[in-house]
Design a protein around this motif. Structure first.
Motif, mmCIF file in Angstrom:
data_model
loop_
_atom_site.group_PDB
_atom_site.id
_atom_site.type_symbol
_atom_site.label_atom_id
_atom_site.label_comp_id
_atom_site.label_asym_id
_atom_site.label_seq_id
_atom_site.Cartn_x
_atom_site.Cartn_y
_atom_site.Cartn_z
ATOM 1 N N ALA A 1 -7.045 14.605 -27.044
ATOM 2 C CA ALA A 1 -5.569 14.613 -27.083
ATOM 3 C C ALA A 1 -4.971 13.369 -26.182
ATOM 4 N N HIS A 2 -5.716 13.262 -24.901
ATOM 5 C CA HIS A 2 -5.772 11.778 -23.986
ATOM 6 C C HIS A 2 -6.724 11.267 -24.676
ATOM 7 N N HIS A 3 -6.349 9.271 -24.133
ATOM 8 C CA HIS A 3 -7.233 8.238 -24.887
ATOM 9 C C HIS A 3 -8.084 8.796 -23.719
ATOM 10 N N GLU B 1 -15.462 18.170 -23.115
ATOM 11 C CA GLU B 1 -13.887 16.871 -22.264
ATOM 12 C C GLU B 1 -13.187 17.946 -22.162
ATOM 13 N N GLY B 2 -11.835 17.116 -21.990
ATOM 14 C CA GLY B 2 -10.262 18.543 -21.705
ATOM 15 C C GLY B 2 -10.447 20.306 -22.528
ATOM 16 N N GLY B 3 -8.728 20.291 -22.143
ATOM 17 C CA GLY B 3 -9.045 21.658 -22.858
ATOM 18 C C GLY B 3 -8.704 22.748 -21.508
ATOM 19 N N TYR B 4 -7.419 23.400 -21.480
ATOM 20 C CA TYR B 4 -6.636 23.564 -20.233
ATOM 21 C C TYR B 4 -5.889 24.580 -19.850
ATOM 22 N N GLU B 5 -5.548 25.498 -21.907
ATOM 23 C CA GLU B 5 -4.684 26.281 -21.706
ATOM 24 C C GLU B 5 -6.317 27.566 -21.942
HETATM 25 ZN ZN LIG Z 1 -7.391 15.713 -22.592
#
Ligand SMILES: [Zn+2]
Length: 319
Positions: A168-170, A297-301
């Protein structure tokens, strides 16, 4: 010799040793949850598995200044709990774990180039796409995707490397690494930088000098969902790849665009990640001989991260 599995996963229990303290979203449970969720699936026994290795200093330095390596190592050895910003929480083991996280990509590339894996998904932490040459950023310390790109280019001579990023982030760190180079391409779909961390990734950031055109930013407005994501994938992303002709493809696979994940205003469903997996697998088969490396990379939920990664894996397996 039998064909290698359709998909090989690289992970390692040592990734859990990067302790970010209390109240930090990038926590060891993310990986535990992803793996325990995958284990419950029918496809799990068909996957290949491999451990990581520490990235050699030479390859870390292909993406980072040695000054940052010294500064990071000194910070952990002196008992600091963060570097440069409280986002970047560290513990005594963090330097070592970050070298293992970056090393997963190198191991993956070796496996693929030696015919022991067809495609690899590295389930790693800490993540990497915000890390810059000389500093950590946004939970990231070494830029795992850039380290892997340099290895593919310099060790195996796969010159034209594409990194496609659907976090979701650049990925400011990947853009900064590639934006002056003709032989590296970064394509990112992310929430519009006016609304989102880290504030880079505008459409008109396209690269400089001979790197003009090596950056393709496709920002989405807050509230955008599956339809908008898939339209970009099947439109401008595929057009750019078809025209650019990569030798290999790295995917910065972040899952924080899920509608339940409060790290962004994007509204992706769990199911869209299966379609994303299908599309990136098909693109890699069509344009770069199937050489496909996915990096977490991300993913926090935590309530949806496991099922989101599972959906992406299903997509990768669907060829
Ligand atoms: Zn992210």
């Amino acid at each position: 010799m039998p064909l290698p599995p359709k998909l090989t996963l690289i992970s390692d229990s040592r990734f859990l040793h990067h302790d970010t303290g209390i109240d930090h979203p990038e926590l060891p449970a993310r990986l535990q949850l992803i793996l325990s969720n995958l284990e419950q699936n029918d496809f799990f026994s068909s996957l290949g598995f491999h451990d990581t290795r520490p990235a050699e200093r030479k390859w870390l330095m292909a993406a980072h200044d040695e000054g940052w390596l010294f500064r990071f190592e000194e910070a952990v050895l002196s008992g600091k709990t963060s570097v440069d910003h409280t986002d970047n929480q560290i513990c005594y083991e963090s330097y070592e774990v970050a070298t293992l996280s970056a090393g997963a990509g190198l191991t993956a590339i070796d496996l693929m180039e030696q015919g022991q894996a067809r495609q690899v998904f590295c389930l790693v932490r800490p993540p990497g796409h915000h890390a810059e040459r000389n500093r950590p950023f946004g939970f990231c310390f070494f830029n795992n995707c850039v380290v892997a790109a340099r290895y593919w280019q310099q060790h195996y001579g796969r010159q034209r490397i594409l990194v496609f990023d659907f976090d979701a982030h650049h990925g400011n760190g990947i853009q900064a690494a590639f934006e002056r180079e003709a032989d590296s391409l970064y394509i990112s779909i992310h929430e519009h930088p006016s609304f989102s961390y880290p504030g880079t990734g505008y459409k008109d950031e396209t690269g400089f000098g001979e790197g003009r055109g090596s950056i393709l930013n496709l920002p989405l407005s807050p509230g955008a969902g599956d339809e908008q994501l898939l339209a970009l994938l099947r439109g401008p992303v595929e057009e750019k790849i078809a025209q650019w002709q990569p030798d290999a493809m790295i995917v910065a696979a972040g899952f924080d665009g899920h509608r339940a994940d409060e790290m962004s205003g994007l509204l992706y469903s769990t199911g869209v990640y299966e379609k994303v997996g299908q599309v990136v697998r098909a693109l890699s088969n069509r344009y770069c001989g199937g050489r496909l490396l996915s990096m977490l990379e991300g993913g926090y939920e935590l309530t949806v991260l496991g099922e989101s990664v599972e959906a992406y894996v299903r997509g990768l397996l669907a060829e």
